[in-house]
Design a protein around this motif. Structure first.
Motif, short mmCIF file in Angstrom:
data_model
loop_
_atom_site.label_atom_id
_atom_site.label_comp_id
_atom_site.label_asym_id
_atom_site.label_seq_id
_atom_site.Cartn_x
_atom_site.Cartn_y
_atom_site.Cartn_z
N ILE A 9 0.83 -1.20 0.00
CA ILE A 9 0.00 0.00 0.00
C ILE A 9 0.87 1.25 0.00
O ILE A 9 2.01 1.23 0.46
CB ILE A 9 -0.94 0.02 1.23
N THR A 13 -2.51 5.37 2.32
CA THR A 13 -3.32 4.26 2.81
C THR A 13 -2.83 3.79 4.17
O THR A 13 -3.63 3.44 5.05
CB THR A 13 -3.31 3.10 1.80
N GLU A 218 -10.56 2.50 2.09
CA GLU A 218 -9.44 3.44 1.96
C GLU A 218 -8.22 3.02 2.77
O GLU A 218 -7.13 3.56 2.55
CB GLU A 218 -9.90 4.84 2.36
N PRO A 221 -5.76 -1.99 -0.14
CA PRO A 221 -5.60 -1.85 -1.59
C PRO A 221 -6.92 -1.79 -2.34
O PRO A 221 -6.92 -1.50 -3.55
CB PRO A 221 -4.81 -3.10 -1.98
N ASP A 224 -7.83 1.16 -4.70
CA ASP A 224 -7.27 1.25 -6.04
C ASP A 224 -7.89 0.26 -7.02
O ASP A 224 -7.51 0.23 -8.20
CB ASP A 224 -5.75 1.02 -5.99
N ARG A 225 -8.86 -0.53 -6.54
CA ARG A 225 -9.45 -1.57 -7.40
C ARG A 225 -10.91 -1.28 -7.74
O ARG A 225 -11.54 -2.09 -8.42
CB ARG A 225 -9.33 -2.93 -6.70
N ASP A 227 -13.99 1.97 -8.70
CA ASP A 227 -14.23 3.36 -9.08
C ASP A 227 -15.20 4.01 -8.09
O ASP A 227 -15.71 3.36 -7.17
CB ASP A 227 -14.74 3.47 -10.52
#
Length: 267
Positions: A9, A13, A218, A221, A224-225, A227
């Motif tokens: 991370i 994060t 948040e 990870p 980041d995966r 939207d």
């Protein structure tokens, strides 16, 4: 028992992890693990996959200046936050599969809420046993299986449904060490004896349901995966599945079931 998740991370994060995961979930478990492993003044202790250092700090408080503790993590972002919070403690980057210490260095080796992320869990436990002195203790905490989680079962189902294959893989990894028999077998395969296991139901405390969702998304990870639209759907659906765990003042008290397992390095 293997996993492909390494939980790497970025710094932002790791900051969320310390600000939210630690007080909301992990702070309760650190003294329980320390107690189960029999940490006492005079001990040399290693905290493996220490994250931002909640267990390392609990051990330091228990030692009261009499003894040593090292927090080790593969992720430099976690260690950056750990050093900021407690610059007086020893923090080291390293891989649990190749611990950078000689044999018999520590009296106690601990690992809280991380075994499930190691690619080779058997090797990780064997390494933890290797660096622990004869008669010393190796102790871990892991979440119980998702089927045993009255609150998190619903949230994980929502995330797995909304976040796609990568998101589902991540959240399912969290609960992949929940079989007590498999854990005991891993300990014994690592050469540890007098293996004991205790199941404890803790509580994840958040001001609101959204606070838990923010932490899970948040502080991992997962952010980041997915939207923004997926994040909103996860939040909205989580409000429904967690509503029964909300207190009168709107706070969330979600049960979290975990296993505390210890074993002794034979003399």
């Amino acid at each position: 028992m293997t996993s492909t998740e390494t939980f790497q991370i970025p710094l932002e994060t790791a900051e969320v992890y310390e600000a939210r995961f630690v007080p909301g979930l992990f702070a309760e478990w650190a003294p329980l693990l320390t107690d189960a492993a029999g940490v006492r003044p005079g001990h040399a202790v290693l905290d493996v996959a220490c994250g931002t250092g909640v267990v390392t700090r609990a051990v330091a408080d228990r030692l009261g200046g009499d003894g040593t503790v090292v927090g080790l993590d593969l992720n430099e972002s976690m260690l950056t936050v750990a050093r900021r919070v407690r610059p007086d403690l020893a923090w080291q980057q390293g891989d649990v599969a190749h611990l950078p210490f000689p044999e018999r260095t520590f009296d106690v080796t601990l690992c809280q809420m991380s075994l499930m992320f190691f690619p080779d869990r058997g090797r990780a436990l064997a390494e933890m046993a290797r660096v622990t002195a004869p008669g010393g203790t190796v102790g871990i905490v892991v979440p119980a299986a998702i089927s045993d989680q009255p609150a998190y079962h619903g949230v994980v189902s929502v995330i797995a449904d909304e976040a796609g294959a990568e998101g589902a893989s991540l959240v399912q990894t969290y609960w992949s060490c929940g079989d007590l028999r498999e854990l005991q077998d891993l300990f014994e395969s690592a050469g540890l004896t007098s293996v004991t296991a205790r199941t404890h139901t803790g509580t994840a405390h958040f001001d609101t349901i959204d606070g838990l969702v923010i932490t899970e998304v948040e502080g991992s990870p997962l952010i980041d995966r997915i939207d923004d639209a997926t994040y909103r759907r996860i939040t909205e659906r989580s409000r429904e599945v967690l509503a029964r765990f909300v207190t009168g003042d709107g706070a969330l008290h979600a049960p979290l079931v975990g296993h505390i397992v210890t074993g002794i390095v034979p003399a």
